[in-house]
Design a protein around this motif. Structure first.
Motif, PDB file in Angstrom:
ATOM      1  N   ALA A 150       0.840  -1.207   0.000  1.00  0.00           N
ATOM      2  CA  ALA A 150       0.000   0.000   0.000  1.00  0.00           C
ATOM      3  C   ALA A 150       0.871   1.252   0.000  1.00  0.00           C
ATOM      4  CB  ALA A 150      -0.927   0.002   1.209  1.00  0.00           C
ATOM      5  N   ILE A 154      -4.926   6.294   5.056  1.00  0.00           N
ATOM      6  CA  ILE A 154      -5.535   5.581   6.190  1.00  0.00           C
ATOM      7  C   ILE A 154      -4.787   4.276   6.417  1.00  0.00           C
ATOM      8  CG2 ILE A 154      -7.601   4.285   6.896  1.00  0.00           C
ATOM      9  CD1 ILE A 154      -9.240   6.455   6.248  1.00  0.00           C
ATOM     10  N   TYR A 155      -4.388   4.045   7.646  1.00  0.00           N
ATOM     11  CA  TYR A 155      -3.756   2.769   7.997  1.00  0.00           C
ATOM     12  C   TYR A 155      -4.357   2.238   9.289  1.00  0.00           C
ATOM     13  CZ  TYR A 155      -0.230   3.196   4.408  1.00  0.00           C
ATOM     14  OH  TYR A 155       0.403   3.283   3.188  1.00  0.00           O
ATOM     15  N   LEU A 156      -4.718   0.952   9.264  1.00  0.00           N
ATOM     16  CA  LEU A 156      -5.260   0.306  10.467  1.00  0.00           C
ATOM     17  C   LEU A 156      -4.312  -0.792  10.934  1.00  0.00           C
ATOM     18  CD1 LEU A 156      -8.996  -0.356   9.517  1.00  0.00           C
ATOM     19  CD2 LEU A 156      -7.988   1.708  10.514  1.00  0.00           C
ATOM     20  N   ARG A 202      -8.804  -4.653  10.885  1.00  0.00           N
ATOM     21  CA  ARG A 202      -9.254  -4.549   9.489  1.00  0.00           C
ATOM     22  C   ARG A 202     -10.490  -5.411   9.220  1.00  0.00           C
ATOM     23  NH1 ARG A 202      -3.187  -5.166   6.990  1.00  0.00           N
ATOM     24  NH2 ARG A 202      -2.295  -3.503   8.284  1.00  0.00           N
ATOM     25  N   GLY A 203     -11.236  -5.032   8.177  1.00  0.00           N
ATOM     26  CA  GLY A 203     -12.363  -5.841   7.722  1.00  0.00           C
ATOM     27  C   GLY A 203     -13.574  -5.784   8.624  1.00  0.00           C
ATOM     28  N   GLN A 204     -13.655  -4.758   9.475  1.00  0.00           N
ATOM     29  CA  GLN A 204     -14.803  -4.650  10.402  1.00  0.00           C
ATOM     30  C   GLN A 204     -15.496  -3.308  10.292  1.00  0.00           C
ATOM     31  OE1 GLN A 204     -12.888  -5.186  14.309  1.00  0.00           O
ATOM     32  NE2 GLN A 204     -11.367  -6.414  13.229  1.00  0.00           N
ATOM     33  N   GLY A 205     -15.177  -2.564   9.244  1.00  0.00           N
ATOM     34  CA  GLY A 205     -15.815  -1.264   9.058  1.00  0.00           C
ATOM     35  C   GLY A 205     -15.096  -0.112   9.744  1.00  0.00           C
ATOM     36  N   VAL A 206     -13.984  -0.408  10.409  1.00  0.00           N
ATOM     37  CA  VAL A 206     -13.254   0.663  11.122  1.00  0.00           C
ATOM     38  C   VAL A 206     -12.695   1.680  10.127  1.00  0.00           C
ATOM     39  CG1 VAL A 206     -11.329   1.177  12.686  1.00  0.00           C
ATOM     40  CG2 VAL A 206     -12.676  -0.920  13.002  1.00  0.00           C
ATOM     41  N   GLY A 207     -12.175   1.174   8.997  1.00  0.00           N
ATOM     42  CA  GLY A 207     -11.610   2.061   7.980  1.00  0.00           C
ATOM     43  C   GLY A 207     -12.665   2.991   7.400  1.00  0.00           C
ATOM     44  N   GLY A 208     -13.860   2.452   7.170  1.00  0.00           N
ATOM     45  CA  GLY A 208     -14.950   3.277   6.639  1.00  0.00           C
ATOM     46  C   GLY A 208     -15.327   4.382   7.614  1.00  0.00           C
ATOM     47  N   HIS A 224      -5.351  -4.008  -4.590  1.00  0.00           N
ATOM     48  CA  HIS A 224      -5.665  -3.650  -3.202  1.00  0.00           C
ATOM     49  C   HIS A 224      -7.179  -3.418  -3.075  1.00  0.00           C
ATOM     50  CE1 HIS A 224      -5.381  -2.460   0.789  1.00  0.00           C
ATOM     51  NE2 HIS A 224      -4.435  -1.551   0.741  1.00  0.00           N
ATOM     52  N   ALA A 240      -9.364  -4.043  -0.772  1.00  0.00           N
ATOM     53  CA  ALA A 240      -9.928  -3.463   0.458  1.00  0.00           C
ATOM     54  C   ALA A 240      -9.917  -1.940   0.370  1.00  0.00           C
ATOM     55  CB  ALA A 240      -9.144  -3.942   1.679  1.00  0.00           C
ATOM     56  N   SER A 241      -8.800  -1.379  -0.079  1.00  0.00           N
ATOM     57  CA  SER A 241      -8.710   0.086  -0.142  1.00  0.00           C
ATOM     58  C   SER A 241      -9.596   0.640  -1.258  1.00  0.00           C
ATOM     59  CB  SER A 241      -7.250   0.503  -0.352  1.00  0.00           C
ATOM     60  OG  SER A 241      -7.150   1.907  -0.286  1.00  0.00           O
ATOM     61  N   ARG A 284     -12.357  -0.682  -2.470  1.00  0.00           N
ATOM     62  CA  ARG A 284     -13.768  -0.783  -2.038  1.00  0.00           C
ATOM     63  C   ARG A 284     -14.075   0.196  -0.914  1.00  0.00           C
ATOM     64  NH1 ARG A 284     -16.136  -6.809  -2.248  1.00  0.00           N
ATOM     65  NH2 ARG A 284     -17.831  -5.660  -1.268  1.00  0.00           N
TER      66      ARG A 284
HETATM   67  C1  LIG Z   1      -7.452  -0.514   3.517  1.00  0.00           C
HETATM   68  C2  LIG Z   1      -8.054  -0.389   4.918  1.00  0.00           C
HETATM   69  C3  LIG Z   1      -7.876   1.040   5.416  1.00  0.00           C
HETATM   70  C4  LIG Z   1      -9.551  -0.716   4.783  1.00  0.00           C
HETATM   71  O1  LIG Z   1     -10.154  -0.543   6.061  1.00  0.00           O
HETATM   72  P1  LIG Z   1     -11.106  -1.709   6.666  1.00  0.00           P
HETATM   73  O2  LIG Z   1     -11.656  -1.247   7.955  1.00  0.00           O
HETATM   74  O3  LIG Z   1     -10.323  -2.958   6.667  1.00  0.00           O
HETATM   75  O4  LIG Z   1     -12.234  -1.739   5.580  1.00  0.00           O
HETATM   76  P2  LIG Z   1     -13.793  -1.850   5.885  1.00  0.00           P
HETATM   77  O5  LIG Z   1     -14.022  -2.999   6.816  1.00  0.00           O
HETATM   78  O6  LIG Z   1     -14.325  -0.494   6.245  1.00  0.00           O
HETATM   79  O7  LIG Z   1     -14.295  -2.256   4.455  1.00  0.00           O
HETATM   80  C5  LIG Z   1     -14.274  -1.380   3.345  1.00  0.00           C
HETATM   81  C6  LIG Z   1     -14.660  -2.159   2.100  1.00  0.00           C
HETATM   82  O8  LIG Z   1     -13.556  -3.006   1.704  1.00  0.00           O
HETATM   83  C7  LIG Z   1     -13.989  -4.356   1.693  1.00  0.00           C
HETATM   84  N1  LIG Z   1     -12.882  -5.151   2.192  1.00  0.00           N
HETATM   85  C8  LIG Z   1     -12.338  -5.081   3.438  1.00  0.00           C
HETATM   86  N2  LIG Z   1     -11.297  -5.942   3.508  1.00  0.00           N
HETATM   87  C9  LIG Z   1     -11.208  -6.516   2.282  1.00  0.00           C
HETATM   88  C10 LIG Z   1     -10.328  -7.482   1.711  1.00  0.00           C
HETATM   89  N3  LIG Z   1      -9.313  -7.998   2.428  1.00  0.00           N
HETATM   90  N4  LIG Z   1     -10.525  -7.856   0.417  1.00  0.00           N
HETATM   91  C11 LIG Z   1     -11.529  -7.320  -0.311  1.00  0.00           C
HETATM   92  N5  LIG Z   1     -12.394  -6.396   0.171  1.00  0.00           N
HETATM   93  C12 LIG Z   1     -12.226  -6.017   1.446  1.00  0.00           C
HETATM   94  C13 LIG Z   1     -15.204  -4.420   2.573  1.00  0.00           C
HETATM   95  O9  LIG Z   1     -16.048  -5.481   2.206  1.00  0.00           O
HETATM   96  C14 LIG Z   1     -15.845  -3.077   2.278  1.00  0.00           C
HETATM   97  O10 LIG Z   1     -16.447  -3.098   0.999  1.00  0.00           O
HETATM   98  P3  LIG Z   1     -18.001  -2.844   0.812  1.00  0.00           P
HETATM   99  O11 LIG Z   1     -18.297  -1.534   1.530  1.00  0.00           O
HETATM  100  O12 LIG Z   1     -18.142  -2.760  -0.656  1.00  0.00           O
HETATM  101  O13 LIG Z   1     -18.635  -4.025   1.454  1.00  0.00           O
HETATM  102  C15 LIG Z   1      -7.415  -1.358   5.929  1.00  0.00           C
HETATM  103  O14 LIG Z   1      -7.642  -2.668   5.505  1.00  0.00           O
HETATM  104  C16 LIG Z   1      -5.946  -1.119   6.125  1.00  0.00           C
HETATM  105  O15 LIG Z   1      -5.556  -0.322   6.954  1.00  0.00           O
HETATM  106  N6  LIG Z   1      -5.093  -1.829   5.389  1.00  0.00           N
HETATM  107  C17 LIG Z   1      -3.650  -1.647   5.514  1.00  0.00           C
HETATM  108  C18 LIG Z   1      -3.179  -0.248   5.172  1.00  0.00           C
HETATM  109  C19 LIG Z   1      -3.629   0.187   3.830  1.00  0.00           C
HETATM  110  O16 LIG Z   1      -3.561  -0.569   2.881  1.00  0.00           O
HETATM  111  N7  LIG Z   1      -4.096   1.442   3.738  1.00  0.00           N
HETATM  112  C20 LIG Z   1      -4.607   2.010   2.513  1.00  0.00           C
HETATM  113  C21 LIG Z   1      -3.557   2.804   1.834  1.00  0.00           C
HETATM  114  S1  LIG Z   1      -4.143   3.321   0.211  1.00  0.00           S
END
Ligand SMILES: CC(C)(COP(=O)(O)OP(=O)(O)OC[C@H]1O[C@@H](n2cnc3c(N)ncnc32)[C@H](O)[C@@H]1OP(=O)(O)O)[C@@H](O)C(=O)NCCC(=O)NCCS
Length: 180
Positions: free
Chosen positions: A30, A88-90, A95-101, A128, A130-131, A133
């Motif tokens: 990321a 944003i970094y968690l 992760r995957g629990q809506g905290v990032g949103g 990536h 998760a980011s 989405r």
């Molecule tokens: C990227 C990050 C900030 C996302 O935050 P999160 O709290 O894990 O994400 P959420 O639980 O709020 O989910 C956000 C969306 O991503 C999806 N998602 C979460 N983890 C996922 C995964 N591993 N693979 C695919 N989709 C994923 C969720 O389903 C959701 O999508 P939806 O709203 O369409 O259902 C977090 O995973 C993180 O900190 N990752 C490491 C650091 C990083 O990569 N930062 C981003 C830099 S650009």
């Protein structure tokens, strides 16, 4: 589970922030940074943003910092001053629990209240999900794709550019005074 809260980051949060970021620098793509910055460097970066009036937030549960995010300058040149880039970094366990949103929506609100008009996400890389989405769910659209712009962990990496309007966007002149 306790309630999530978001608040402005302080220098006391730097050790937690440096640990969260350092883990991602070592284990993920990321960030295209490859050596985890020292706490002193993370503190220096935080101070530049907070002194500059940019929002820098932490999300916590029961007093434990689970993640952080900030909206900093997209580019330093003055013409870009109404546009911010989000980060944003968690912690892995959060992760995957809506905290990032939750954190991203708070960051969008804070940046909007400060008068910024566009927010840009610079995401490494196109896998990536998760980011991507996370940002799509918060109203961002993909506006660009830089192919193979990075190289880390033995692979070429794309950069996905996403963008979201803040507040009135470009429908009215900026709050910031005109330069000329
Ligand atoms: C990227 C990050 C900030 C996302 O935050 P999160 O709290 O894990 O994400 P959420 O639980 O709020 O989910 C956000 C969306 O991503 C999806 N998602 C979460 N983890 C996922 C995964 N591993 N693979 C695919 N989709 C994923 C969720 O389903 C959701 O999508 P939806 O709203 O369409 O259902 C977090 O995973 C993180 O900190 N990752 C490491 C650091 C990083 O990569 N930062 C981003 C830099 S650009």
């Amino acid at each position: 589970m306790g309630e999530l809260t978001v608040r402005p980051a302080t220098p006391a949060d730097v050790p937690a922030i440096a640990a969260i970021y350092g883990h991602s620098v070592i284990n993920a793509t990321a960030s295209f940074e490859v050596v985890p910055p020292e706490e002193s460097e993370m503190a220096r970066r935080m101070k530049i943003l907070t002194d500059g009036g940019f929002p820098y937030l932490v999300v916590e549960r029961e007093g434990e910092v689970l993640g952080y995010g900030y909206a900093g300058p997209y580019h330093a040149r003055a013409g870009y001053r109404n546009t911010v880039e989000d980060t944003i970094y968690l912690a892995e366990k959060a992760r995957g629990q809506g905290v990032g949103g939750f954190l991203l929506r708070s960051l969008i609100d804070a940046a909007t209240q400060l008068g910024f008009r566009q927010m840009i996400a610079v995401i490494g890389d196109s896998n990536h999900h998760a980011s991507i989405r996370l940002h799509r769910a918060a109203g961002f659209e993909q506006v660009g794709l830089l192919k193979d712009a990075g190289y880390k962990h033995g692979q070429w990496l794309d950069v996905v550019l996403m963008q979201r309007v803040l507040g009135p966007g470009a429908s009215v002149p900026p709050d910031s005074p005109p330069l000329r």
